[in-house]
Design an enzyme around this catalytic site. Structure first.
Site, PDB file in Angstrom:
ATOM      1  N   CYS A 141      45.372  44.093  43.951  1.00  0.00           N
ATOM      2  CA  CYS A 141      44.599  44.070  42.707  1.00  0.00           C
ATOM      3  C   CYS A 141      43.274  44.830  42.782  1.00  0.00           C
ATOM      4  O   CYS A 141      42.552  44.887  41.787  1.00  0.00           O
ATOM      5  CB  CYS A 141      44.350  42.627  42.277  1.00  0.00           C
ATOM      6  N   HIS A 275      37.009  39.223  37.242  1.00  0.00           N
ATOM      7  CA  HIS A 275      38.399  39.305  37.701  1.00  0.00           C
ATOM      8  C   HIS A 275      39.209  38.198  37.025  1.00  0.00           C
ATOM      9  O   HIS A 275      40.268  38.459  36.480  1.00  0.00           O
ATOM     10  CB  HIS A 275      38.449  39.172  39.216  1.00  0.00           C
ATOM     11  N   GLU A 286      35.040  33.002  42.362  1.00  0.00           N
ATOM     12  CA  GLU A 286      34.322  34.079  41.672  1.00  0.00           C
ATOM     13  C   GLU A 286      33.046  33.544  41.029  1.00  0.00           C
ATOM     14  O   GLU A 286      32.003  34.209  41.036  1.00  0.00           O
ATOM     15  CB  GLU A 286      35.220  34.729  40.625  1.00  0.00           C
ATOM     16  N   HIS A 312      47.377  40.109  33.718  1.00  0.00           N
ATOM     17  CA  HIS A 312      46.945  40.689  34.987  1.00  0.00           C
ATOM     18  C   HIS A 312      47.786  41.929  35.254  1.00  0.00           C
ATOM     19  O   HIS A 312      48.999  41.838  35.470  1.00  0.00           O
ATOM     20  CB  HIS A 312      47.125  39.657  36.093  1.00  0.00           C
TER      21      HIS A 312
END
Length: 383
Positions: A141, A275, A286, A312
């Site tokens: 990612c 994210h 995060e 995603h």
């Protein structure tokens, strides 16, 4: 060409062309309208049979688009917007991010040599008239955001005047089955970033390309910059093969490095495109990273994850979300953090909720993370 040794000697990096495709459709205008509306693109999967899976939703275009065709289209679109003639494109390299193709491994060994990832990058460069593809990224990612950072570093150091970066992923049965078997996919049809009751991620189509260029080179040919790419940071925490460090140490270091390179303080960041995968471990880690890197400014900076709208897009996430961040800078609307059900004490942030928030940001931070503890941060500024 001499390599710059001080910040004052580095070339300023700008974006002069951008093209993007998501489950909402092809083109930046379609994505712009979708961000303003704040309605997620998730629906029951029709591209393949997901009837035996726990999760049956994704964000994908109708039909069965071909990744190579979609990539060529966005590269051509970005190059055209940048106003690059054929001779200029022929001297420009491509950095390419993509997901591993399971179909290659199923081919006879005698055929596999010509169908590896690097070959697909070279084929894309040839199809779009670019100089070649020296690097193809498949590091999960952060693939596209790593490619963007590498391209910016080449330009800042004076080693290239311009670089095209492209990334793409289209929803496929192999990846869906893999994430579903790992119980990483949401079973309620929504990706609920930073929310109480979040169930996991959902995958989505994403294909995008940008032209990064030195400001001086763009100026010499009369190109109009769309956005400045001020800073980029990368860091790893090597905590776990799948889970991020719970204190967000690697992400915090990436943020601090990007802001340091950009010459910006945390309080100068107007919006964070997070994210935000909608998984319990990622979102809390995060959040911890934002608090660690931003300090007392952390509760004041608006945050949302547009994965809650687009899904995603895996290896393409960094470049799709770069395109999102560019539109945010242009439009003065912060995208909604969709699917929110209520506060999670581990995710205390100033989330954009309900609808897009009117705000004309000057500086935007875009974050991405990947399995294995890889983290990236990009700092963009309005022109």
């Amino acid at each position: 060409m001499p390599v710059p040794t001080t910040a004052a000697d580095r070339e300023e990096v700008v974006v002069t062309g951008m093209s993007v495709t998501t489950a909402f459709g092809r083109g930046a205008e379609v994505l712009r309208d979708a961000l303003a509306a704040g309605r997620p693109a998730f629906a029951e999967i029709t591209r393949f049979d997901a009837g035996r899976r726990r999760s049956r939703h994704a964000a994908h275009l109708p039909g069965s688009p071909v990744l190579g065709d979609e990539l060529a289209s966005v590269v051509d679109g970005a190059v055209a917007q940048a106003g690059m003639a054929a001779d200029l494109a022929a001297g420009t390299p491509l950095l390419f991010a993509r997901h591993a193709d399971a179909e290659w491994a199923r081919r006879p060994l005698s055929e596999q040599g010509g169908h590896h990832h690097a070959a697909s990058g070279s084929a894309l460069a040839a199809a779009t008239g670019l100089r070649g593809c020296p690097r193809t990224y498949t590091n999960a990612c952060v693939a596209a955001s790593t490619a963007i950072a590498d391209a910016a570093a080449l330009i800042a150091a004076g080693r290239e005047e311009r670089v095209v970066v492209a990334g793409g992923y289209l929803v496929d049965p192999d990846v869906h089955a893999l994430f579903d078997a790992g119980r990483a996919l949401a079973t309620d049809g929504a990706l609920r970033s930073f929310s109480a009751g979040r169930k996991g991620l959902l995958i989505g189509d994403g294909v995008a390309a940008v032209v990064l260029e030195s400001a001086s080179a763009a100026g010499r040919r009369g190109a109009r910059p769309l956005t400045r790419l001020l800073g980029w940071g990368r860091a790893g925490d090597a905590y776990h093969v799948c889970q991020p460090h719970p204190e967000g140490l690697g992400m915090a270091r990436a943020i601090t490095a990007a802001l340091g390179r950009a010459g910006r303080a945390p309080e100068q960041v107007d919006y964070v495109n997070a994210h935000g995968t909608g998984t319990p471990y990622n979102d809390s880690a995060e959040t911890a990273a934002v608090h660690l890197a931003f300090g007392e400014h952390a509760p004041k900076v608006p945050v949302s994850s547009t994965k809650s709208l687009t899904g995603h897009t895996l290896e393409a996430s960094g470049i799709v979300e770069l395109a999102v961040s560019m539109l945010v800078l242009q439009d003065g609307r912060l995208p909604v953090n969709a699917g929110y059900l209520g506060e999670d004490p581990a995710c205390r942030l100033d989330l954009v909720l309900g609808e897009a928030r009117p705000l004309r940001p000057r500086t935007v931070l875009s974050l991405n993370a990947a399995f294995g503890g890889a983290n990236t941060a990009l700092v963009l500024e309005a022109i």
